[in-house]
Motif scaffolding. Structure first.
Motif, PDB file in Angstrom:
ATOM      1  N   PRO A 160      -7.193  -2.004  -7.696  1.00  0.00           N
ATOM      2  CA  PRO A 160      -6.388  -0.950  -8.325  1.00  0.00           C
ATOM      3  C   PRO A 160      -6.068   0.176  -7.334  1.00  0.00           C
ATOM      4  CG  PRO A 160      -8.320  -1.472  -9.662  1.00  0.00           C
ATOM      5  CD  PRO A 160      -8.476  -2.193  -8.361  1.00  0.00           C
ATOM      6  N   VAL A 161      -4.880   0.729  -7.447  1.00  0.00           N
ATOM      7  CA  VAL A 161      -4.418   1.784  -6.548  1.00  0.00           C
ATOM      8  C   VAL A 161      -5.380   2.974  -6.546  1.00  0.00           C
ATOM      9  CG1 VAL A 161      -2.563   3.420  -6.072  1.00  0.00           C
ATOM     10  CG2 VAL A 161      -2.036   1.133  -6.845  1.00  0.00           C
ATOM     11  N   ALA A 162      -5.883   3.364  -7.703  1.00  0.00           N
ATOM     12  CA  ALA A 162      -6.776   4.522  -7.796  1.00  0.00           C
ATOM     13  C   ALA A 162      -8.001   4.336  -6.905  1.00  0.00           C
ATOM     14  CB  ALA A 162      -7.195   4.753  -9.239  1.00  0.00           C
ATOM     15  N   LYS A 163      -8.493   3.125  -6.808  1.00  0.00           N
ATOM     16  CA  LYS A 163      -9.671   2.860  -5.968  1.00  0.00           C
ATOM     17  C   LYS A 163      -9.318   2.970  -4.491  1.00  0.00           C
ATOM     18  CE  LYS A 163     -12.765   2.456  -8.998  1.00  0.00           C
ATOM     19  NZ  LYS A 163     -13.823   3.456  -9.066  1.00  0.00           N
ATOM     20  N   MET A 164      -8.113   2.572  -4.138  1.00  0.00           N
ATOM     21  CA  MET A 164      -7.700   2.685  -2.743  1.00  0.00           C
ATOM     22  C   MET A 164      -7.759   4.140  -2.294  1.00  0.00           C
ATOM     23  SD  MET A 164      -4.145   1.623  -0.987  1.00  0.00           S
ATOM     24  CE  MET A 164      -3.684   2.436   0.513  1.00  0.00           C
ATOM     25  N   GLU A 165      -7.241   5.019  -3.120  1.00  0.00           N
ATOM     26  CA  GLU A 165      -7.255   6.445  -2.797  1.00  0.00           C
ATOM     27  C   GLU A 165      -8.684   6.977  -2.740  1.00  0.00           C
ATOM     28  OE1 GLU A 165      -4.722   8.271  -5.711  1.00  0.00           O
ATOM     29  OE2 GLU A 165      -2.972   7.144  -5.037  1.00  0.00           O
ATOM     30  N   GLU A 166      -9.485   6.610  -3.728  1.00  0.00           N
ATOM     31  CA  GLU A 166     -10.876   7.058  -3.781  1.00  0.00           C
ATOM     32  C   GLU A 166     -11.658   6.553  -2.569  1.00  0.00           C
ATOM     33  OE1 GLU A 166     -14.752   5.767  -6.373  1.00  0.00           O
ATOM     34  OE2 GLU A 166     -12.886   6.093  -7.505  1.00  0.00           O
ATOM     35  N   MET A 175       0.842  -1.199   0.000  1.00  0.00           N
ATOM     36  CA  MET A 175       0.000   0.000   0.000  1.00  0.00           C
ATOM     37  C   MET A 175       0.874   1.245   0.000  1.00  0.00           C
ATOM     38  SD  MET A 175      -3.341  -0.738   2.381  1.00  0.00           S
ATOM     39  CE  MET A 175      -2.516  -1.314   3.837  1.00  0.00           C
ATOM     40  N   ASN A 176       1.918   1.209   0.787  1.00  0.00           N
ATOM     41  CA  ASN A 176       2.834   2.334   0.871  1.00  0.00           C
ATOM     42  C   ASN A 176       3.512   2.601  -0.480  1.00  0.00           C
ATOM     43  OD1 ASN A 176       3.808   4.310   2.673  1.00  0.00           O
ATOM     44  ND2 ASN A 176       5.765   3.259   2.772  1.00  0.00           N
ATOM     45  N   CYS A 177       3.965   1.544  -1.143  1.00  0.00           N
ATOM     46  CA  CYS A 177       4.602   1.685  -2.451  1.00  0.00           C
ATOM     47  C   CYS A 177       3.623   2.244  -3.483  1.00  0.00           C
ATOM     48  CB  CYS A 177       5.134   0.342  -2.947  1.00  0.00           C
ATOM     49  SG  CYS A 177       6.577  -0.239  -2.063  1.00  0.00           S
ATOM     50  N   CYS A 178       2.391   1.765  -3.436  1.00  0.00           N
ATOM     51  CA  CYS A 178       1.380   2.219  -4.390  1.00  0.00           C
ATOM     52  C   CYS A 178       1.085   3.700  -4.219  1.00  0.00           C
ATOM     53  CB  CYS A 178       0.086   1.430  -4.210  1.00  0.00           C
ATOM     54  SG  CYS A 178       0.187  -0.263  -4.769  1.00  0.00           S
ATOM     55  N   LEU A 179       0.869   4.108  -2.998  1.00  0.00           N
ATOM     56  CA  LEU A 179       0.521   5.507  -2.747  1.00  0.00           C
ATOM     57  C   LEU A 179       1.671   6.442  -3.075  1.00  0.00           C
ATOM     58  CD1 LEU A 179      -1.541   5.182   0.533  1.00  0.00           C
ATOM     59  CD2 LEU A 179      -2.381   5.674  -1.752  1.00  0.00           C
ATOM     60  N   TYR A 184     -15.026   6.170   2.101  1.00  0.00           N
ATOM     61  CA  TYR A 184     -15.585   5.129   2.968  1.00  0.00           C
ATOM     62  C   TYR A 184     -14.788   4.994   4.263  1.00  0.00           C
ATOM     63  CZ  TYR A 184     -17.883   3.811  -1.373  1.00  0.00           C
ATOM     64  OH  TYR A 184     -18.605   3.821  -2.534  1.00  0.00           O
ATOM     65  N   LYS A 185     -15.460   5.267   5.352  1.00  0.00           N
ATOM     66  CA  LYS A 185     -14.831   5.176   6.674  1.00  0.00           C
ATOM     67  C   LYS A 185     -14.367   3.735   6.964  1.00  0.00           C
ATOM     68  CE  LYS A 185     -15.802   6.451  11.453  1.00  0.00           C
ATOM     69  NZ  LYS A 185     -16.815   7.000  12.369  1.00  0.00           N
ATOM     70  N   THR A 186     -15.156   2.758   6.557  1.00  0.00           N
ATOM     71  CA  THR A 186     -14.794   1.361   6.819  1.00  0.00           C
ATOM     72  C   THR A 186     -13.517   0.970   6.078  1.00  0.00           C
ATOM     73  OG1 THR A 186     -16.314   0.675   5.057  1.00  0.00           O
ATOM     74  CG2 THR A 186     -17.136   0.540   7.325  1.00  0.00           C
ATOM     75  N   TRP A 187     -13.355   1.459   4.854  1.00  0.00           N
ATOM     76  CA  TRP A 187     -12.124   1.176   4.109  1.00  0.00           C
ATOM     77  C   TRP A 187     -10.928   1.840   4.791  1.00  0.00           C
ATOM     78  CZ3 TRP A 187     -10.166  -2.100   0.769  1.00  0.00           C
ATOM     79  CH2 TRP A 187      -8.954  -1.809   0.160  1.00  0.00           C
ATOM     80  N   ARG A 188     -11.116   3.088   5.202  1.00  0.00           N
ATOM     81  CA  ARG A 188     -10.055   3.824   5.894  1.00  0.00           C
ATOM     82  C   ARG A 188      -9.622   3.075   7.152  1.00  0.00           C
ATOM     83  NH1 ARG A 188     -12.508   8.376   5.098  1.00  0.00           N
ATOM     84  NH2 ARG A 188     -13.525   8.444   7.114  1.00  0.00           N
ATOM     85  N   HIS A 189     -10.601   2.572   7.908  1.00  0.00           N
ATOM     86  CA  HIS A 189     -10.285   1.796   9.119  1.00  0.00           C
ATOM     87  C   HIS A 189      -9.542   0.510   8.758  1.00  0.00           C
ATOM     88  CE1 HIS A 189     -12.109   4.167  12.275  1.00  0.00           C
ATOM     89  NE2 HIS A 189     -13.171   4.344  11.511  1.00  0.00           N
ATOM     90  N   PHE A 190      -9.959  -0.139   7.692  1.00  0.00           N
ATOM     91  CA  PHE A 190      -9.285  -1.357   7.239  1.00  0.00           C
ATOM     92  C   PHE A 190      -7.818  -1.067   6.921  1.00  0.00           C
ATOM     93  CE2 PHE A 190      -7.921  -3.983   3.592  1.00  0.00           C
ATOM     94  CZ  PHE A 190      -7.901  -5.222   4.219  1.00  0.00           C
ATOM     95  N   VAL A 191      -7.573   0.027   6.206  1.00  0.00           N
ATOM     96  CA  VAL A 191      -6.207   0.412   5.841  1.00  0.00           C
ATOM     97  C   VAL A 191      -5.385   0.704   7.094  1.00  0.00           C
ATOM     98  CG1 VAL A 191      -4.797   2.170   4.678  1.00  0.00           C
ATOM     99  CG2 VAL A 191      -6.806   1.202   3.528  1.00  0.00           C
ATOM    100  N   TYR A 192      -5.928   1.504   8.007  1.00  0.00           N
ATOM    101  CA  TYR A 192      -5.204   1.831   9.244  1.00  0.00           C
ATOM    102  C   TYR A 192      -4.936   0.578  10.074  1.00  0.00           C
ATOM    103  CZ  TYR A 192      -6.131   6.781   8.315  1.00  0.00           C
ATOM    104  OH  TYR A 192      -6.191   8.017   7.756  1.00  0.00           O
ATOM    105  N   ASN A 193      -5.931  -0.284  10.182  1.00  0.00           N
ATOM    106  CA  ASN A 193      -5.742  -1.533  10.934  1.00  0.00           C
ATOM    107  C   ASN A 193      -4.676  -2.410  10.282  1.00  0.00           C
ATOM    108  OD1 ASN A 193      -7.530  -0.993  13.000  1.00  0.00           O
ATOM    109  ND2 ASN A 193      -9.262  -1.947  11.957  1.00  0.00           N
ATOM    110  N   SER A 194      -4.643  -2.419   8.957  1.00  0.00           N
ATOM    111  CA  SER A 194      -3.631  -3.205   8.248  1.00  0.00           C
ATOM    112  C   SER A 194      -2.236  -2.673   8.554  1.00  0.00           C
ATOM    113  CB  SER A 194      -3.873  -3.166   6.736  1.00  0.00           C
ATOM    114  OG  SER A 194      -5.068  -3.824   6.424  1.00  0.00           O
ATOM    115  N   SER A 238     -10.523   5.604   0.322  1.00  0.00           N
ATOM    116  CA  SER A 238     -10.021   6.161   1.582  1.00  0.00           C
ATOM    117  C   SER A 238     -10.713   7.472   1.929  1.00  0.00           C
ATOM    118  CB  SER A 238      -8.507   6.379   1.518  1.00  0.00           C
ATOM    119  OG  SER A 238      -7.851   5.141   1.532  1.00  0.00           O
ATOM    120  N   SER A 239     -11.029   8.253   0.916  1.00  0.00           N
ATOM    121  CA  SER A 239     -11.715   9.525   1.184  1.00  0.00           C
ATOM    122  C   SER A 239     -13.228   9.366   1.251  1.00  0.00           C
ATOM    123  CB  SER A 239     -11.330  10.573   0.136  1.00  0.00           C
ATOM    124  OG  SER A 239     -11.722  10.151  -1.150  1.00  0.00           O
TER     125      SER A 239
END
Length: 188
Positions: free
Chosen positions: A86-92, A61-65, A97-107, A94-95
């Motif tokens: 796809p990386v573009a969806k991760m960024e989209e 995730m870090n490399c992608c961003l 969906y709160k649940t996705w953001r939490h998933f990323v932070y937890n990861s 994150s801004s």
């Protein structure tokens, strides 16, 4: 996720991510286990952590961003099924969906804790203790008391020599902690 992601199957032993490559997707593990390794300048590798079902790789995730090259080697430890997001969806997401953001932070948190555990293990435990922890983790990961890894593979994961691992495994066998077979190790 299913609409934009790409399902992929990786066979045991196959590379998923290599050092120096650009990563254009976030791997979400659906089934199986992936080893995340960190190589040194001589090509030797150290096991950092495992990705299992429901997990993703904070390093990727870090490399992608950051659009940077990978610093890790990811290899399928078992047959693996992943969803490539796809990386573009991760960024989209994150801004949006709160649940996705939490998933990323937890990861990130989970991977950081696993890396700290690896560092603690290297810094504070002798090789006997590191090997015992490795075998215990492997049993839990594979849900089996039979470990089909060669002495050389274990040595590579623990960044030591095969001779050291063979000697320690024999010592553990003499202490009735495990049984060495021709093609696997049976933890008792």
């Amino acid at each position: 996720m299913i609409e934009v992601g790409e399902f992929s199957q990786i066979s045991e032993g196959q590379d998923l991510i290599r050092v120096g490559q650009f990563i254009h997707f976030i791997p979400l593990v659906i089934q199986g286990s992936i080893k995340i390794m960190r190589p040194d300048d001589d090509g030797n590798e150290l096991l950092l952590y495992h990705l299992e079902e429901g997990g993703t790789c904070a390093m990727s995730m870090n490399c992608c961003l950051g659009s940077t090259k990978s610093e890790i080697h990811a290899i399928a430890e078992t047959d693996v099924k992943i969803l490539k997001v796809p990386v573009a969806k991760m960024e989209e997401w994150s801004s949006s969906y709160k649940t996705w953001r939490h998933f990323v932070y937890n990861s990130y948190h989970n991977r950081m804790m696993e890396m700290l555990d690896s560092i603690d293990n290297i810094a504070f435990n002798n090789m006997d203790e590191r090997l015992e922890k490795y075998l215990q983790d492997k049993m839990e990961l594979l849900n089996s008391k039979h470990i089909y890894s060669t002495h050389k593979e274990i040595a590579q994961d623990l960044h030591t020599s095969r001779v050291v691992i063979s000697r320690l495994l024999k010592k553990m066998e003499n202490s009735n902690k495990l049984k060495l077979h021709r093609s696997f190790i049976e933890v008792l």
